[in-house]
Structures are given as structure tokens and as C-alpha cells.
Write an enzyme that holds these catalytic residues in place. Structure first.
Site, PDB file in Angstrom:
ATOM      1  N   GLY A  45     103.998  38.272  80.153  1.00 12.62           N
ATOM      2  CA  GLY A  45     104.749  38.822  81.276  1.00 12.62           C
ATOM      3  C   GLY A  45     105.898  37.959  81.763  1.00 12.62           C
ATOM      4  N   HIS A  46     106.093  36.779  81.190  1.00 17.10           N
ATOM      5  CA  HIS A  46     107.216  35.943  81.623  1.00 17.10           C
ATOM      6  C   HIS A  46     108.406  36.250  80.722  1.00 17.10           C
ATOM      7  CE1 HIS A  46     109.486  32.133  82.454  1.00 17.10           C
ATOM      8  NE2 HIS A  46     109.119  32.483  83.670  1.00 17.10           N
ATOM      9  N   PHE A  47     109.243  37.137  81.166  1.00 13.38           N
ATOM     10  CA  PHE A  47     110.364  37.717  80.439  1.00 13.38           C
ATOM     11  C   PHE A  47     109.825  38.605  79.314  1.00 13.38           C
ATOM     12  CE2 PHE A  47     112.302  34.049  82.455  1.00 13.38           C
ATOM     13  CZ  PHE A  47     113.367  34.653  83.092  1.00 13.38           C
TER      14      PHE A  47
END
Length: 149
Positions: A45-47
């Protein structure tokens, strides 16, 4: 104290252990490395679809190698299972993105170690030797005590 003894004293375990190897250590500094694995929890979910290592994780890698490993070495027998090194300040400049499966190398130079406080100049480079972040990190020795009840 050798590198393996220092690694054994680190107060971390997976998934929050960010030190693979210490290649050099003495009273003035340390060099160590870590490979950021693509299945690590912080990439989810981080980028979305283009994961990038969060700055807080890069800071933690630098702190574990550049501050805690060096602190354990400097304290030697004064560091035990009831000891920890608490981060007190950071001043980090992020220069380049770090992606999954990249190996990073951290070089730390002691600025000072006195009254239980250690401050270091740290630099992280990628596999090509390009600086990805640099700055200062400081921490202090904490002796944890448990009261018998």
C-alpha cells in the site's frame, strides 16, 4: 567484541530487524548493510503498484546500523539484556528513492559519545554507491529496570 556478538545483542527481531551484516566497526564508526525485501510489510500500500521504501524505514535502518550497533560496540560489557539505546533526534535528508530488493550500505561516523549519549553522522548508499540519504542521528543508553512485586 566482534560483529556477530553485536548482531546477537541487537534488541530487535524480524520483521523489525534491519541489519544483515556489519562489515567494519571500531571506536570511531561502523559500516553495515541491509537488503530491503519486496515482501516486507511496509511495501503493501505504500505507493500502489510502484512501492518505494518509506523514509521512516530508511531512518530506522540507519539508526539500527549507525547508532545501535555502534553503541553496543562502544558500551561492550556495559550493554546487556536490560539495556537499550533510545533514539533522541534525527536530521535526515532524503536524496533518492530506495526500491524493494535493493541492498543499502550505511556508514556511520561517531561525532561524540559522552554521558550515555551517542551522536553520529550517517550516510546510506545504494548498490551503485549513490547516496540515498544522509544526516545526523543521536540516541542515549537506557537501562530498563523491572521492579519485583
Amino acid at each position: 567484541m566482534n560483529s556477530q556478538e553485536i548482531l546477537n545483542k541487537l534488541p530487535y527481531s524480524k520483521p523489525f530487524l534491519f541489519v544483515d551484516e556489519i562489515s567494519k566497526i571500531d571506536e570511531n564508526g561502523v559500516i553495515g548493510s541491509y537488503t530491503l525485501h519486496e515482501d516486507s510489510f511496509f511495501y503493501k500500500g505504500h505507493f500502489k503498484d510502484h512501492p518505494v521504501t518509506p523514509g521512516v524505514i530508511l531512518t530506522e535502518v540507519m539508526a539500527q546500523i549507525g547508532l545501535v550497533c555502534l553503541g553496543i560496540y562502544l558500551l561492550n560489557d556495559g550493554f546487556n539484556s536490560s539495556s537499550s539505546i533510545a533514539l533522541t533526534s534525527t536530521n535526515i535528508e532524503f536524496l533518492k528513492a530506495v526500491y524493494p530488493n535493493e541492498k543499502v550500505i550505511v556508514t556511520s561516523e561517531k561525532i561524540y559519545f559522552r554521558f550515555g549519549k551517542l551522536k553520529c553522522k550517517v550516510c546510506m548508499v545504494n548498490q551503485e554507491g549513490v547516496a540515498v540519504c544522509t544526516g545526523d542521528i543521536a540516541g542515549m543508553l537506557i537501562q530498563n529496570s523491572k521492579k519485583n512485586e
